[in-house]
Design an enzyme around this catalytic site. Sequence first.
Site, PDB file in Angstrom:
ATOM      1  N   HIS A   1      51.081  49.035  39.940  1.00  9.74           N
ATOM      2  CA  HIS A   1      50.618  49.075  38.553  1.00  9.74           C
ATOM      3  C   HIS A   1      49.077  49.173  38.506  1.00  9.74           C
ATOM      4  O   HIS A   1      48.406  49.229  37.422  1.00  9.74           O
ATOM      5  CB  HIS A   1      51.263  47.377  37.926  1.00  9.74           C
TER       6      HIS A   1
ATOM      7  N   ASP B   1      55.661  47.268  44.797  1.00  6.50           N
ATOM      8  CA  ASP B   1      54.303  47.673  43.854  1.00  6.50           C
ATOM      9  C   ASP B   1      53.159  47.993  44.705  1.00  6.50           C
ATOM     10  O   ASP B   1      52.157  47.245  45.036  1.00  6.50           O
ATOM     11  CB  ASP B   1      53.942  46.101  43.266  1.00  6.50           C
TER      12      ASP B   1
ATOM     13  N   SER C   1      45.501  41.611  42.183  1.00  7.75           N
ATOM     14  CA  SER C   1      46.457  42.401  42.218  1.00  7.75           C
ATOM     15  C   SER C   1      45.941  43.589  43.245  1.00  7.75           C
ATOM     16  O   SER C   1      44.763  43.994  43.039  1.00  7.75           O
ATOM     17  CB  SER C   1      47.126  43.236  41.307  1.00  7.75           C
TER      18      SER C   1
HETATM   19  N1  ARG Z   1      52.320  40.533  36.264  1.00  3.38           N
HETATM   20  C1  ARG Z   1      51.465  41.317  37.466  1.00  3.38           C
HETATM   21  C2  ARG Z   1      49.894  41.267  36.891  1.00  3.38           C
HETATM   22  O1  ARG Z   1      49.544  40.716  36.043  1.00  3.38           O
HETATM   23  C3  ARG Z   1      51.948  42.655  37.394  1.00  3.38           C
HETATM   24  C4  ARG Z   1      51.787  43.670  36.034  1.00  3.38           C
HETATM   25  C5  ARG Z   1      52.305  45.021  36.039  1.00  3.38           C
HETATM   26  N2  ARG Z   1      53.788  44.884  36.089  1.00  3.38           N
HETATM   27  C6  ARG Z   1      54.420  45.411  35.009  1.00  3.38           C
HETATM   28  N3  ARG Z   1      56.106  45.090  35.003  1.00  3.38           N
HETATM   29  N4  ARG Z   1      54.048  45.203  33.897  1.00  3.38           N
HETATM   30  O2  ARG Z   1      49.241  42.179  36.950  1.00  3.38           O
HETATM   31  N1  ASP Z   2      49.351  40.989  38.463  1.00  5.87           N
HETATM   32  C1  ASP Z   2      48.031  40.297  38.430  1.00  5.87           C
HETATM   33  C2  ASP Z   2      47.029  41.675  38.681  1.00  5.87           C
HETATM   34  O1  ASP Z   2      47.225  42.504  38.366  1.00  5.87           O
HETATM   35  C3  ASP Z   2      47.996  39.309  39.471  1.00  5.87           C
HETATM   36  C4  ASP Z   2      48.255  38.024  39.150  1.00  5.87           C
HETATM   37  O2  ASP Z   2      47.680  37.734  37.665  1.00  5.87           O
HETATM   38  O3  ASP Z   2      48.596  37.112  39.707  1.00  5.87           O
HETATM   39  O4  ASP Z   2      45.901  41.193  39.204  1.00  5.87           O
END
Ligand code: ARG
Ligand code: ASP
Length: 720
Positions: A85, A221, A655
């Site tokens: 991502h 990921d 991330s």
């Molecule tokens: N929640 C994670 C973060 O804040 C992963 C985001 C990307 N994945 C998604 N399905 N949108 O970045």
């Molecule tokens: N998914 C998040 C990021 O892109 C990580 C988090 O918020 O825990 O940095």
Amino acid sequence: MKRFIFGLFVIAFFTKSLFAGEGMWIPMLLNGANEREMREMGMKITADDIYSLNHSSMKDAVVLFSRGCTAEIVSDQALLFTNHHCGFSEIQKHSSLENDYITNGFWATNNKEELPNPGLTVTMLMQMEDVTDFALMGVTKEMTEVQRKEKIAVNSKAICEKAKERSGFDAEVRPFFQDNKFYLLYKQVFKDIRLVGAPPSMIGKFGGDTDNWMWPRHTGDFSVFRIYVGKDNKPADYSADNVPFKPNYHFPISLKGVEENDFTFVFGYPARTSEYLPSYAIALTTEKSNPHRVDLRGMRLDIFNKYSATDQKVKIQYASKDAGVSNGWKKMIGESKGIKRLNGVEKKQMQEDDFIRWTNADESRKAKYGGLIHAFETTYTKYEPLKIAGDFMSEAGYGIEIVSFVSKFQALIDESAKANVDATKMDKLLKGLQSQTKSFFKDYHQPIDREVATALISYYIANQSVDFRPSFLNTINAQSKQTISDYVNKLFDKTLFVDEAAVNALLIDFNMKKIRKITQDPVYQIVMSLKDFNEIQIQKPLKTIGTSLDSLQRIYMQAQMEMQSEKQFYPDANSSLRIAYGKVGGFSPADAVYYNYFTTLDGIIEKENPEVFDYVLDEKIKSIYYTKDFGPYADKDGKMRIAFAASNHTTGGNSGSPVLNAEGQLVGINFDRCWEGTMSDLMYDPAMCRNISVDVRYVLFVIDNYAGAHHLIEEMTLIK
Ligand code: ARG
Ligand code: ASP
């Protein structure tokens, strides 16, 4: 590379007891209480192995990826791991219906095939120094907050200039602990970063937005990049002649995996937390701001999804936008729920009561801190409507794609209105707009935007009173019998900005006539209305309120540290390099439910569902999964582990961060948090907060067995 120590001001000021799990610590200050606790928890290496200026250390292998993620170096040719991502917008930009790397993945079979990404940078921290005394030189108690900030800015500029001169690196002074401490950061910015490989979305985004922010998780990921430099091993702009960077350090990769209660640490760039706010701020965010923003985003997502479900082209066009909007949407829902479950507002209120008692017990404290909490209350009361107005402006106003696109023309109009127009600047602006126009239309589907505009404007009008919305909204109802959808359709029929050829024509042979065309366009007028609204109704009143809040926050931070002088405080995240440490482990998200700490391939097979996009698996992936021959990448029981959960305190920006074991070897790549713990940006709960990492053995398995990119594995240092 020559080692350097410019340190004049290093101070170790922490020596207190800790709260395992919670905390994002400054790597330079680990030795002392942190190191002791880390070793008690199982760490076998030293703080000096993690951060040192005398020899190569792990910090040399952790970089800020773009502006919002982390990546780690895993080979002596600067191969980088980050998340899928995090690399997604690059993967998306290289993708088209013919070369659909989002769906099929991408793998360069040699260096020549690695894809350049103009604009993408990675930043490496070279050194850090406490420069608080220098930054605060000449700052007095009598100064207003504005004067104080100005003085600090002047001092910081001088510090940076000197630092740059001494070191040859980029330098920046950044505030910590709400402007109570200042650190000088020496940095190197690499500008030629190439895409080496990405798994198909079926792996890299498996579970998609359905599983996002959730455990149990089965997402692979990750994506792979490489840093290129000039022949002198120094950062350089892209050139076909550039060569892979030779780093001082790269992480060895462990094939041993992790067990419950194993010590781990996460080394990366957390962007923003707000752990020391008063109850009023927590209530505002979780009870007022989040709910509106969640509604507004939810409407956009429903519309994106409706169109994407039946049109593959639209699905590709909106993939990246959808991920972004959805990510914040779900996070805010989780955060508000988490604070409610923790009784977070009440907890903060109790702390404030204690604080008031502590203040009142001593005359000198009373003089310094008396009335602070009450001042927060009155200031937040004034701040609240402005904060909400700002939320609506950005989520509803600029949530309309054409509006945010046209807002980019403002700088051009401003420049052309100047008495002495700067021709080079104009040329640069025009060229920039030409390329932005191209990328905008590549991924624009007008029917979506019409529906989005109708939905957002309707909600805006229904939920913000006349005084708290931009003037263009107040003209809609004025024209009798016009529905909002009539208004929107007329707007889209009239504006020339929905027509790529017309926009391009505007940008060639730019002249007065074209300026008039832009400024008279109805979408440009909306942009102007939003701008005026923002400047006059939001920013102007915010200026004084914002500075008083900064000042209160700074004093409250200092006061909290004074009141709990035996506690070790960590500074809020601010996109600077940090260490979080904790233990691998599951958790109980609800009564009678317990989640194990790892997931396996079996779960991917269980989740497979040809009807639901997020859980589709194709034959190639299934055949690899069904071989069950995972070779060196299997766990002891022969199973393929996918992800694991641990109690490291992480946030957005973490991330892509390396997750390291007691020996400092790479065991995973951090990519998310569990939903029940997303309030950790405001309040950490050791029972619920878990970071989620992809097991590095699964990453290697995909690279080796799925992609057949064995040459990349050979570059790495694997520890059996
Ligand atoms: N929640 C994670 C973060 O804040 C992963 C985001 C990307 N994945 C998604 N399905 N949108 O970045
Ligand atoms: N998914 C998040 C990021 O892109 C990580 C988090 O918020 O825990 O940095």
